[in-house]
Design an enzyme around this catalytic site. Structure first.
Site, PDB file in Angstrom:
ATOM      1  N   CYS A 187       0.830  -1.202   0.000  1.00 51.34           N
ATOM      2  CA  CYS A 187       0.000   0.000   0.000  1.00 51.34           C
ATOM      3  C   CYS A 187       0.867   1.255   0.000  1.00 51.34           C
ATOM      4  O   CYS A 187       0.638   2.193  -0.773  1.00 51.34           O
ATOM      5  CB  CYS A 187      -0.924  -0.028   1.212  1.00 51.34           C
ATOM      6  SG  CYS A 187      -2.131   1.306   1.242  1.00 51.34           S
ATOM      7  N   CYS A 188       1.912   1.280   0.859  1.00 52.15           N
ATOM      8  CA  CYS A 188       2.820   2.431   0.881  1.00 52.15           C
ATOM      9  C   CYS A 188       3.559   2.561  -0.450  1.00 52.15           C
ATOM     10  O   CYS A 188       3.820   3.670  -0.920  1.00 52.15           O
ATOM     11  CB  CYS A 188       3.833   2.290   2.012  1.00 52.15           C
ATOM     12  SG  CYS A 188       3.222   2.751   3.640  1.00 52.15           S
ATOM     13  N   CYS A 190      -3.486   3.693   9.622  1.00 51.81           N
ATOM     14  CA  CYS A 190      -2.208   3.169  10.118  1.00 51.81           C
ATOM     15  C   CYS A 190      -1.641   4.001  11.255  1.00 51.81           C
ATOM     16  O   CYS A 190      -0.433   3.931  11.532  1.00 51.81           O
ATOM     17  CB  CYS A 190      -1.198   3.096   8.977  1.00 51.81           C
ATOM     18  SG  CYS A 190      -1.748   2.106   7.596  1.00 51.81           S
ATOM     19  N   CYS A 224      -1.207   8.139   7.821  1.00 54.56           N
ATOM     20  CA  CYS A 224      -2.547   7.888   7.286  1.00 54.56           C
ATOM     21  C   CYS A 224      -3.493   7.411   8.395  1.00 54.56           C
ATOM     22  O   CYS A 224      -3.062   6.767   9.356  1.00 54.56           O
ATOM     23  CB  CYS A 224      -2.481   6.816   6.204  1.00 54.56           C
ATOM     24  SG  CYS A 224      -1.533   7.291   4.748  1.00 54.56           S
ATOM     25  N   CYS A 232       7.725   3.956   5.903  1.00 51.22           N
ATOM     26  CA  CYS A 232       6.853   3.775   4.737  1.00 51.22           C
ATOM     27  C   CYS A 232       7.645   3.371   3.501  1.00 51.22           C
ATOM     28  O   CYS A 232       7.070   2.890   2.529  1.00 51.22           O
ATOM     29  CB  CYS A 232       6.050   5.041   4.465  1.00 51.22           C
ATOM     30  SG  CYS A 232       7.057   6.464   4.041  1.00 51.22           S
TER      31      CYS A 232
HETATM   32 FE1  SF4 Z   1      -1.387   2.760   2.957  1.00 49.80          FE
HETATM   33 FE2  SF4 Z   1      -1.075   2.947   5.606  1.00 49.80          FE
HETATM   34 FE3  SF4 Z   1       1.004   3.330   3.942  1.00 49.80          FE
HETATM   35 FE4  SF4 Z   1      -0.972   5.128   4.107  1.00 49.80          FE
HETATM   36  S1  SF4 Z   1       0.513   4.552   5.728  1.00 49.80           S
HETATM   37  S2  SF4 Z   1      -0.015   4.408   2.242  1.00 49.80           S
HETATM   38  S3  SF4 Z   1      -2.773   3.768   4.388  1.00 49.80           S
HETATM   39  S4  SF4 Z   1      -0.135   1.408   4.305  1.00 49.80           S
END
Ligand code: SF4
Length: 259
Positions: free
Chosen positions: A127-128, A213, A210, A236
């Site tokens: 996701c990151c 998280c 975010c 991240c």
């Molecule tokens: Fe995705 Fe969490 Fe990374 Fe944001 S911090 S990009 S929601 S995994």
């Protein structure tokens, strides 16, 4: 007191040796002098990354005084807290900066359709990568340097960070002017200049990313434990380890230096 210095101002090449030399020269220099040198050396192909965290606000304040037309960008994952967007708007007005919004190629809903719902809860690294690392890499193409709020005391992964380093992932110079600052110095600075901060800090959120998280941290716990709770993850991925490389600026190919 500021120390006047000249560092690599006429050179277009960076080597492990020249990076070491410039870091030595910058070691005893004030934050303002480091930023002034950085902006004079690399503008207009230099940008400042902001997470709207406390250290970012210190840097934005300094840049607003030195060169307010500098590109200041943030990675908008579309999953930030409303309080973070409110702080963005307040800082833009108060500091006279214009923020560049950098986003992923697709929104959160499309990500859910492609990779399944709530990817952050199953694979936060992916996701990151999709919402931060890849957009950053695209954005930095064409820049010669980026300024970050990395501090050595932030995480163990950042303990070896230098003031000026080569960013091998993004192929440009990375400047970490606050690398030796601790949290107390950052907060002292913010109070001295009466700068706004994210209201979530007062609700127990020492580090804010975010929404999915980030959680509040009880007093006495590691401030970073509020990020990616339930995972080993502490970064991240946009701040990888630095390794020396030979950089040739000015449109010519970049080379790697062995060792
Ligand atoms: Fe995705 Fe969490 Fe990374 Fe944001 S911090 S990009 S929601 S995994």
């Amino acid at each position: 007191m500021d120390v006047s210095f000249q560092a690599q101002t006429g050179s277009t090449d960076w080597t492990a040796e020249s990076l070491t030399a410039v870091n030595l020269q910058l070691r005893e220099v004030s934050l303002t002098s480091v930023l002034r040198w950085s902006l004079e050396r690399f503008a207009p192909r230099i940008c400042l990354a902001t997470s709207f965290g406390p250290q970012s606000i210190v840097l934005m304040h300094q840049v607003s005084l030195l060169r307010p037309e500098t590109t200041v960008f943030y990675l908008d994952t579309e999953l930030l807290f409303p309080e973070t967007y409110a702080l963005r708007d307040r800082l833009q007005e108060q500091l006279g900066l214009r923020f560049t919004r950098v986003t992923a190629d697709f929104g959160v809903d499309e990500q859910g359709m492609r990779f399944g719902p709530q990817l952050w809860a199953r694979d936060p690294d992916q996701c990151c990568q999709l919402r931060k690392v890849a957009p950053l890499r695209r954005f930095l193409v064409g820049q010669q340097a980026w300024i970050t709020g990395v501090r050595r005391s932030h995480t163990s992964e950042r303990a070896e960070a230098s003031m000026v380093e080569w960013d091998p992932a993004n192929q440009l110079i990375k400047l970490n002017p606050l690398v030796r600052w601790d949290s107390r110095q950052v907060w002292d600075y913010l109070r001295r200049y009466d700068l706004p901060v994210n209201t979530l800090h007062a609700e127990g959120y020492p580090s804010i990313g975010c929404r999915p998280c980030t959680r509040a941290v009880p007093p006495g716990e590691d401030p970073r434990s509020g990020r990616w709770p339930g995972f080993q993850k502490t970064e991240c991925g946009i701040h990888g380890p630095a390794r020396p490389r030979l950089l040739r600026l000015g449109g010519r190919p970049l080379e790697e230096q062995a060792g």
